[in-house]
Design an enzyme around this catalytic site. Structure first.
Site, PDB file in Angstrom:
ATOM      1  N   ARG A  34       2.219  -5.198  12.817  1.00  0.00           N
ATOM      2  CA  ARG A  34       2.350  -3.858  12.256  1.00  0.00           C
ATOM      3  C   ARG A  34       3.664  -3.785  11.476  1.00  0.00           C
ATOM      4  O   ARG A  34       4.661  -4.379  11.883  1.00  0.00           O
ATOM      5  CB  ARG A  34       2.356  -2.792  13.365  1.00  0.00           C
TER       6      ARG A  34
ATOM      7  N   HIS B 154      -3.641  -5.307   4.390  1.00  0.00           N
ATOM      8  CA  HIS B 154      -4.080  -5.153   5.790  1.00  0.00           C
ATOM      9  C   HIS B 154      -5.481  -5.749   6.001  1.00  0.00           C
ATOM     10  O   HIS B 154      -6.414  -5.060   6.419  1.00  0.00           O
ATOM     11  CB  HIS B 154      -4.048  -3.675   6.214  1.00  0.00           C
TER      12      HIS B 154
HETATM   13  C1  GLV Z   1      -5.878  -4.705  12.664  1.00  0.00           C
HETATM   14  O1  GLV Z   1      -4.885  -4.289  12.176  1.00  0.00           O
HETATM   15  C2  GLV Z   1      -6.184  -4.573  14.041  1.00  0.00           C
HETATM   16  O2  GLV Z   1      -5.582  -3.736  14.709  1.00  0.00           O
HETATM   17  O3  GLV Z   1      -7.058  -5.311  14.525  1.00  0.00           O
END
Ligand code: GLV
Length: 310
Positions: free
Chosen positions: A225, A273
């Site tokens: 993150r 992402h």
């Molecule tokens: C992706 O960001 C997840 O949380 O799997």
């Protein structure tokens, strides 16, 4: 009873097909067509808008498309008594292993240099480094972190791992735990990979002080993150060349704002992402199995634990 599908930025067709064929007694609704909110018992969620969950008065569980559930728990109005089920489908873990391997090779095998050399039409082979002489550091030793560590160790890399709490050791990987052992871990990590979940304890965990403890010329891959590795501190260490390059899949603010300096930094690669994408069919089945467990009075798995924060 109804299952609400709210999967932002996702092709929902395979998900809906699985839900419709496997959950024939359930009404499958696609957000924003919620219908009667009191009939929603389950939400299959990825970045479902904040303030919505509280409207579903008979909600039995929220099923996250991702392994991380901060996209749910950050909702200031989230009902506190609704179980949140994380995603642990193998397709997601495998995709993360592939992402890690791709970027590790990009740095380890100097491909990032060859991309720059090509622009200058330079034919310049770089020195060979054996994988056993390259140390990869993995931050976060849950299911995903351990599998990435093991897959890189299988390719011959020297792998070290760091996690908050001690866990049983595995072969081939050197583990470090807790704040006291973080420096020793960072000192060794020539390529640092972050897969920690975002919790109160991990927010801004890696700042200038930690990044400076990486060997000079280290590489950073953030696929956990954004808010775990301080973006401004990372930029200053890239600018003074303590860090050679970074690959970032996750950010403080997503989508990354167009005026963010990370976009145009010559030694930063940005992906939107996508490091852990799931196969819609198998991941939807993973959710179906958890719904069946709940309907049979059994505990779903893996359940978000408020005290751990993930
Ligand atoms: C992706 O960001 C997840 O949380 O799997």
């Amino acid at each position: 009873m109804a299952l609400l599908v709210s999967l932002t930025d996702t092709d929902i067709q395979p998900w809906v097909e699985v839900f419709e064929s496997e959950l024939s007694n359930m009404d499958i609704r696609i957000y924003p067509d919620v219908g009667d909110a009191s009939e929603i018992e389950y939400v299959a969620a990825w970045q479902h808008p904040f303030g919505e969950y509280k409207k579903y008065s008979n909600l039995k569980a929220i099923l996250s498309l991702g392994a991380g559930v901060d996209h749910i728990t950050k909702d200031p109005e989230l009902p506190s008594d609704v179980p949140i089920v994380r995603m642990a489908d193998d397709s997601l873990t495998n995709d993360m292993c592939l992402y890690a391997l791709h970027w590790v090779l990009h740095f380890h095998s100097d491909y990032y240099r060859y991309v720059k050399q090509q622009v200058k039409k330079q034919w310049l082979p770089q020195d060979f480094v054996a994988p056993r002489n390259r140390t990869i550091g993995i931050m976060g030793l849950g299911n995903i972190g351990k599998q990435i560590a093991e897959s890189l160790a299988r390719q011959g890399f020297y792998v070290v791992g760091w996690g908050a709490n001690e866990k049983p050791a595995t072969r081939n990987i050197e583990y470090f735990y807790g704040k006291e052992q973080m420096s020793a871990f960072l000192n060794k990590s020539e390529i640092l990979i972050n897969v920690l979940p975002l919790t109160e304890a991990t927010t801004n965990l890696v700042t200038e002080c930690e990044l400076c403890q990486l060997p000079k010329g280290a590489f950073v891959i953030n696929m956990g993150r954004g808010s775990i590795i301080n973006e401004n501190d990372l930029l200053s260490l890239l600018n003074n060349s303590h860090i050679s390059a970074a690959v970032l899949d996750v950010f403080d603010v997503e989508p990354l704002p167009v005026d963010d300096p990370l976009w145009s930094h010559p030694n930063v690669t940005i992906t939107p992402h996508i490091a852990g994408q799931s196969d819609g069919k198998t991941a939807a089945m993973f959710m179906v199995e958890n719904i069946r467990r709940i309907e049979n009075g059994e505990p779903p798995f893996p359940l978000y634990d408020v005290s751990r924060g993930y």
